[in-house]
Write a protein that holds these residues in place. Structure first.
Motif, PDB file in Angstrom:
ATOM      1  N   UNK A 141       0.822  -1.204   0.000  1.00 51.60           N
ATOM      2  CA  UNK A 141       0.000   0.000   0.000  1.00 51.60           C
ATOM      3  C   UNK A 141       0.863   1.262   0.000  1.00 51.60           C
ATOM      4  N   UNK A 142       0.332   2.350  -0.583  1.00 51.94           N
ATOM      5  CA  UNK A 142      -0.923   2.468  -1.328  1.00 51.94           C
ATOM      6  C   UNK A 142      -0.728   2.028  -2.779  1.00 51.94           C
ATOM      7  N   UNK A 143      -1.840   1.690  -3.408  1.00 49.72           N
ATOM      8  CA  UNK A 143      -1.704   1.091  -4.744  1.00 49.72           C
ATOM      9  C   UNK A 143      -2.863   1.477  -5.662  1.00 49.72           C
ATOM     10  N   UNK A 144      -2.616   1.290  -6.957  1.00 46.36           N
ATOM     11  CA  UNK A 144      -3.626   1.507  -7.996  1.00 46.36           C
ATOM     12  C   UNK A 144      -3.791   0.217  -8.790  1.00 46.36           C
ATOM     13  N   UNK A 145      -4.991  -0.011  -9.283  1.00 41.54           N
ATOM     14  CA  UNK A 145      -5.259  -1.105 -10.231  1.00 41.54           C
ATOM     15  C   UNK A 145      -5.662  -0.427 -11.544  1.00 41.54           C
ATOM     16  N   UNK A 146      -4.799  -0.557 -12.541  1.00 40.69           N
ATOM     17  CA  UNK A 146      -5.052   0.105 -13.824  1.00 40.69           C
ATOM     18  C   UNK A 146      -5.216  -0.962 -14.894  1.00 40.69           C
ATOM     19  N   UNK A 147      -6.394  -1.011 -15.483  1.00 41.16           N
ATOM     20  CA  UNK A 147      -6.741  -2.086 -16.430  1.00 41.16           C
ATOM     21  C   UNK A 147      -6.444  -3.443 -15.787  1.00 41.16           C
ATOM     22  N   UNK A 148      -5.438  -4.180 -16.263  1.00 45.84           N
ATOM     23  CA  UNK A 148      -5.185  -5.509 -15.687  1.00 45.84           C
ATOM     24  C   UNK A 148      -3.971  -5.541 -14.768  1.00 45.84           C
ATOM     25  N   UNK A 149      -3.402  -4.387 -14.429  1.00 47.23           N
ATOM     26  CA  UNK A 149      -2.144  -4.383 -13.686  1.00 47.23           C
ATOM     27  C   UNK A 149      -2.238  -3.623 -12.369  1.00 47.23           C
ATOM     28  N   UNK A 150      -1.420  -4.071 -11.391  1.00 49.74           N
ATOM     29  CA  UNK A 150      -1.301  -3.385 -10.114  1.00 49.74           C
ATOM     30  C   UNK A 150      -0.040  -2.507 -10.127  1.00 49.74           C
ATOM     31  N   UNK A 151      -0.162  -1.293  -9.583  1.00 52.06           N
ATOM     32  CA  UNK A 151       0.973  -0.391  -9.392  1.00 52.06           C
ATOM     33  C   UNK A 151       1.014  -0.074  -7.900  1.00 52.06           C
ATOM     34  N   UNK A 152       2.136  -0.400  -7.266  1.00 55.16           N
ATOM     35  CA  UNK A 152       2.178  -0.434  -5.801  1.00 55.16           C
ATOM     36  C   UNK A 152       3.278   0.447  -5.227  1.00 55.16           C
ATOM     37  N   UNK A 153       3.236   0.596  -3.878  1.00 54.40           N
ATOM     38  CA  UNK A 153       4.225   1.405  -3.154  1.00 54.40           C
ATOM     39  C   UNK A 153       4.299   2.807  -3.766  1.00 54.40           C
ATOM     40  N   UNK A 154       3.140   3.431  -3.872  1.00 52.11           N
ATOM     41  CA  UNK A 154       3.054   4.721  -4.565  1.00 52.11           C
ATOM     42  C   UNK A 154       3.247   5.902  -3.620  1.00 52.11           C
ATOM     43  N   UNK A 155       3.658   7.001  -4.193  1.00 56.20           N
ATOM     44  CA  UNK A 155       3.633   8.306  -3.538  1.00 56.20           C
ATOM     45  C   UNK A 155       2.816   9.202  -4.477  1.00 56.20           C
ATOM     46  N   UNK A 156       2.390  10.366  -4.013  1.00 51.86           N
ATOM     47  CA  UNK A 156       1.676  11.266  -4.934  1.00 51.86           C
ATOM     48  C   UNK A 156       2.510  11.592  -6.172  1.00 51.86           C
ATOM     49  N   UNK A 157       3.818  11.811  -5.979  1.00 45.63           N
ATOM     50  CA  UNK A 157       4.676  12.171  -7.115  1.00 45.63           C
ATOM     51  C   UNK A 157       4.749  11.007  -8.120  1.00 45.63           C
ATOM     52  N   UNK A 158       4.899   9.796  -7.603  1.00 48.63           N
ATOM     53  CA  UNK A 158       4.977   8.643  -8.500  1.00 48.63           C
ATOM     54  C   UNK A 158       3.641   8.404  -9.204  1.00 48.63           C
ATOM     55  N   UNK A 159       2.569   8.692  -8.505  1.00 46.92           N
ATOM     56  CA  UNK A 159       1.246   8.539  -9.108  1.00 46.92           C
ATOM     57  C   UNK A 159       1.072   9.517 -10.253  1.00 46.92           C
ATOM     58  N   UNK A 160       1.476  10.752 -10.035  1.00 48.87           N
ATOM     59  CA  UNK A 160       1.375  11.759 -11.096  1.00 48.87           C
ATOM     60  C   UNK A 160       2.194  11.332 -12.308  1.00 48.87           C
ATOM     61  N   UNK A 161       3.413  10.857 -12.051  1.00 52.25           N
ATOM     62  CA  UNK A 161       4.275  10.423 -13.164  1.00 52.25           C
ATOM     63  C   UNK A 161       3.651   9.240 -13.908  1.00 52.25           C
ATOM     64  N   UNK A 162       3.024   8.351 -13.153  1.00 52.62           N
ATOM     65  CA  UNK A 162       2.377   7.175 -13.745  1.00 52.62           C
ATOM     66  C   UNK A 162       1.221   7.596 -14.666  1.00 52.62           C
ATOM     67  N   UNK A 163       0.388   8.477 -14.158  1.00 52.11           N
ATOM     68  CA  UNK A 163      -0.764   8.925 -14.951  1.00 52.11           C
ATOM     69  C   UNK A 163      -0.285   9.699 -16.184  1.00 52.11           C
TER      70      UNK A 163
END
Ligand code: FES
Length: 195
Positions: A141-163
């Protein structure tokens, strides 16, 4: 449950029909109805992320099930969308372990980067943002499920970069988004240090 009709006919294309037959082969012939979940997943994938009534009816007929039973399944499980959504589904886990690890900030980062709120499609019509209950990856945690994949151990900055990478049409590498290997201790090995 409301079911928005956007098409009057639905049928699996050749690729999805082959996958449907593979799913059916896992069950005894007299238990065809047991394949309702994988077939609904296939129908949703083929239809761009959501299930119109025509697709629900098609799956029911394909499995010789009463249509109302398929409507019940599709409306019960959160992973099925019976209203139009954008094709790329971004789900933020906000259950207690993810919340304790900062999921509120992950939601905010997604909303800011996508330009929409939870439960909405992004203005460009490409992404659908929603909250989800525990996705079974609490240790990362914290994590996102995007389509068929999990993206984990996120920070706000990493989330922004991911999106932003998704918006550029890239496919970021799933899994932990830090140096951690899968769900091993975040601080590195604590046992079996000597060979
Ligand atoms: S609480 Fe988020 S994955 Fe379990």
């Amino acid at each position: 449950m409301s079911i928005a009709p956007d098409v009057t006919e639905f049928a699996f294309d050749a690729a999805h029909a082959a996958l449907a037959e593979q799913a059916l082969a896992k069950f005894p012939p007299e238990r065809r109805q047991s394949a309702v979940l994988p077939l609904l997943h296939l129908a949703q994938a083929q239809h761009g992320g959501w299930l119109p009534k025509a697709a629900l009816d098609y799956v029911a007929d394909y499995l010789s099930m009463p249509r109302i039973r398929v409507y019940e399944v599709a409306s019960f499980y959160d992973m099925f969308n019976t209203e139009p959504t954008a094709p790329c589904q971004i789900r933020v886990c906000t259950t207690t372990p993810c919340w304790l690890m900062g999921s509120d900030a992950i939601v905010e980062a997604c909303e800011r980067a996508l330009g929409c709120r939870v439960g909405e499609n992004s203005p460009d019509g490409r992404f659908y943002l929603r909250e989800f209950e525990c996705l079974g990856a609490c240790v990362n945690a914290p994590m996102l499920w995007i389509d068929d994949d999990y993206y984990e151990d996120l920070t706000p900055e990493k989330t922004t970069a991911l999106v932003e990478a998704l918006q550029r049409g890239e496919k970021p590498t799933p899994g932990p988004q830090d140096a951690r290997k899968v769900s091993m201790p975040a601080g590195g090995k604590t046992t079996l240090l000597e060979v």
